[in-house]
Design an enzyme around this catalytic site. Structure first.
Site, mmCIF file in Angstrom:
data_model
loop_
_atom_site.group_PDB
_atom_site.id
_atom_site.type_symbol
_atom_site.label_atom_id
_atom_site.label_comp_id
_atom_site.label_asym_id
_atom_site.label_seq_id
_atom_site.Cartn_x
_atom_site.Cartn_y
_atom_site.Cartn_z
ATOM 1 N N LYS A 21 0.836 -1.213 0.000
ATOM 2 C CA LYS A 21 0.000 0.000 0.000
ATOM 3 C C LYS A 21 0.867 1.257 0.000
ATOM 4 C CE LYS A 21 -2.136 -0.840 3.898
ATOM 5 N NZ LYS A 21 -1.478 -2.105 4.293
ATOM 6 N N ARG A 96 -9.201 0.267 8.537
ATOM 7 C CA ARG A 96 -8.644 -1.073 8.759
ATOM 8 C C ARG A 96 -9.633 -1.973 9.479
ATOM 9 N NH1 ARG A 96 -2.991 0.570 8.540
ATOM 10 N NH2 ARG A 96 -1.527 -1.133 8.655
ATOM 11 N N ARG A 135 12.113 -5.241 4.342
ATOM 12 C CA ARG A 135 11.681 -3.852 4.127
ATOM 13 C C ARG A 135 12.553 -2.882 4.924
ATOM 14 N NH1 ARG A 135 5.494 -2.099 4.718
ATOM 15 N NH2 ARG A 135 5.658 -2.865 6.856
ATOM 16 N N ARG A 168 11.686 -0.715 10.225
ATOM 17 C CA ARG A 168 10.633 -0.241 11.122
ATOM 18 C C ARG A 168 10.612 -1.096 12.378
ATOM 19 N NH1 ARG A 168 5.046 0.475 7.842
ATOM 20 N NH2 ARG A 168 4.303 -0.476 9.760
ATOM 21 N N ARG A 179 1.075 -8.756 13.949
ATOM 22 C CA ARG A 179 0.300 -7.848 13.079
ATOM 23 C C ARG A 179 -0.588 -8.637 12.135
ATOM 24 N NH1 ARG A 179 4.913 -4.308 10.642
ATOM 25 N NH2 ARG A 179 3.293 -3.179 9.523
HETATM 26 P P1 AMP Z 1 1.142 0.942 8.618
HETATM 27 O O1 AMP Z 1 2.275 1.888 8.385
HETATM 28 O O2 AMP Z 1 -0.061 1.276 7.765
HETATM 29 O O3 AMP Z 1 1.532 -0.511 8.515
HETATM 30 O O4 AMP Z 1 0.664 1.178 10.139
HETATM 31 C C1 AMP Z 1 1.554 0.935 11.225
HETATM 32 C C2 AMP Z 1 0.780 0.663 12.512
HETATM 33 O O5 AMP Z 1 -0.004 1.817 12.849
HETATM 34 C C3 AMP Z 1 -0.222 -0.478 12.444
HETATM 35 O O6 AMP Z 1 0.396 -1.745 12.677
HETATM 36 C C4 AMP Z 1 -1.184 -0.091 13.566
HETATM 37 O O7 AMP Z 1 -0.610 -0.365 14.845
HETATM 38 C C5 AMP Z 1 -1.246 1.423 13.414
HETATM 39 N N1 AMP Z 1 -2.344 1.832 12.488
HETATM 40 C C6 AMP Z 1 -2.196 2.418 11.258
HETATM 41 N N2 AMP Z 1 -3.403 2.654 10.691
HETATM 42 C C7 AMP Z 1 -4.332 2.196 11.569
HETATM 43 C C8 AMP Z 1 -5.748 2.124 11.559
HETATM 44 N N3 AMP Z 1 -6.464 2.565 10.504
HETATM 45 N N4 AMP Z 1 -6.374 1.589 12.642
HETATM 46 C C9 AMP Z 1 -5.674 1.145 13.707
HETATM 47 N N5 AMP Z 1 -4.329 1.157 13.770
HETATM 48 C C10 AMP Z 1 -3.652 1.674 12.719
#
Ligand code: AMP
Length: 226
Positions: A21, A96, A135, A168, A179
């Protein structure tokens, strides 16, 4: 472009952690002329800035858990009101959960808007864990690399802004597994939500980066969005 016949374009990108994404969103944004709003970037910035939101979010993110719906809904939907989203936006990482998807529908409906297309980047689970181990993201702007499939020209240096590339914190293998276990079931609910609305398009996320971008753009164009 963002406006199609005076309308606003709202695109949601869906995929499991590591599906691509964050790589696809900027490429689509450049082609469609609308900005990306990435919930993960928003939260990582709050964590780095040490804000109250960041402190709360970090407790969940560091364990690979989702931040509670009411927190992310408030913060993210505020961001969507910003002037740069007037022509629409590509939403990366939000919604999400089904609760978040319904909150988004409600806010858009108030403004006479709707999700035009949800692009689901489908990648088998077993491929995702490997991808995330490789990554790396840049410290300045979060540009994304993969040491195997999309390496930087110079080792561990971002070729877009020269900053250092790091893993990360939540890409460590144990956290990745948490996750996946916690985030994939609600993701499938969200996929189902948009399928019912008739706005879902699915692309094979195992293709080359550019091929996935083109597949998404073709699918959006077929739907009269891009
Ligand atoms: P990402 O960079 O999109 O993988 O997001 C990193 C982390 O942020 C995720 O593993 C969640 O802990 C948190 N997070 C990001 N977007 C959301 C969301 N829409 N709802 C809940 N937690 C989120």
């Amino acid at each position: 472009m963002g406006r199609q016949g005076g309308r606003v374009t709202v695109i949601v990108l869906l995929g499991a952690p590591g599906a691509g994404k964050g790589t696809q969103a900027p490429a689509l944004a450049a082609r469609l002329g609308i900005p990306v709003m990435a919930s993960g970037d928003l939260l990582r910035k709050a964590v780095a800035d040490g804000t109250p939101l960041g402190r709360e979010a970090d407790r969940y993110m560091s364990r690979g858990q989702l931040v509670p719906d009411e927190t992310i809904v408030r913060v993210f939907l505020d961001r969507l009101e910003a002037p740069d989203a007037v022509d629409g936006a590509i939403l990366d990482g939000f919604p999400r959960t089904k609760v978040q998807a319904e909150a988004l529908d409600a806010v858009l409906a108030e403004a006479g808007r709707q999700v035009d297309r949800a692009g689901y980047i489908d990648v088998p689970l077993e491929d995702l864990v490997t991808r995330m181990a490789n990554r790396r993201i840049c410290t300045a702007n979060g540009h994304i690399y993969n040491l195997v499939s999309n390496p930087p020209q110079v080792d561990l240096v971002c070729q877009l802004d020269g900053s250092a590339l790091v893993q990360r914190a939540d890409d460590a293998e144990e956290t990745v597994r948490a996750r996946m276990a916690q985030q994939v079931p609600p993701l499938l609910d969200v996929v189902d939500h948009y399928k019912r609305q008739g706005v879902l398009v699915t692309v094979d996320g195992r293709q080359e980066i550019d091929a996935v971008t083109e597949a998404l753009l073709r699918a959006f164009a077929d739907a009269g969005v891009a």
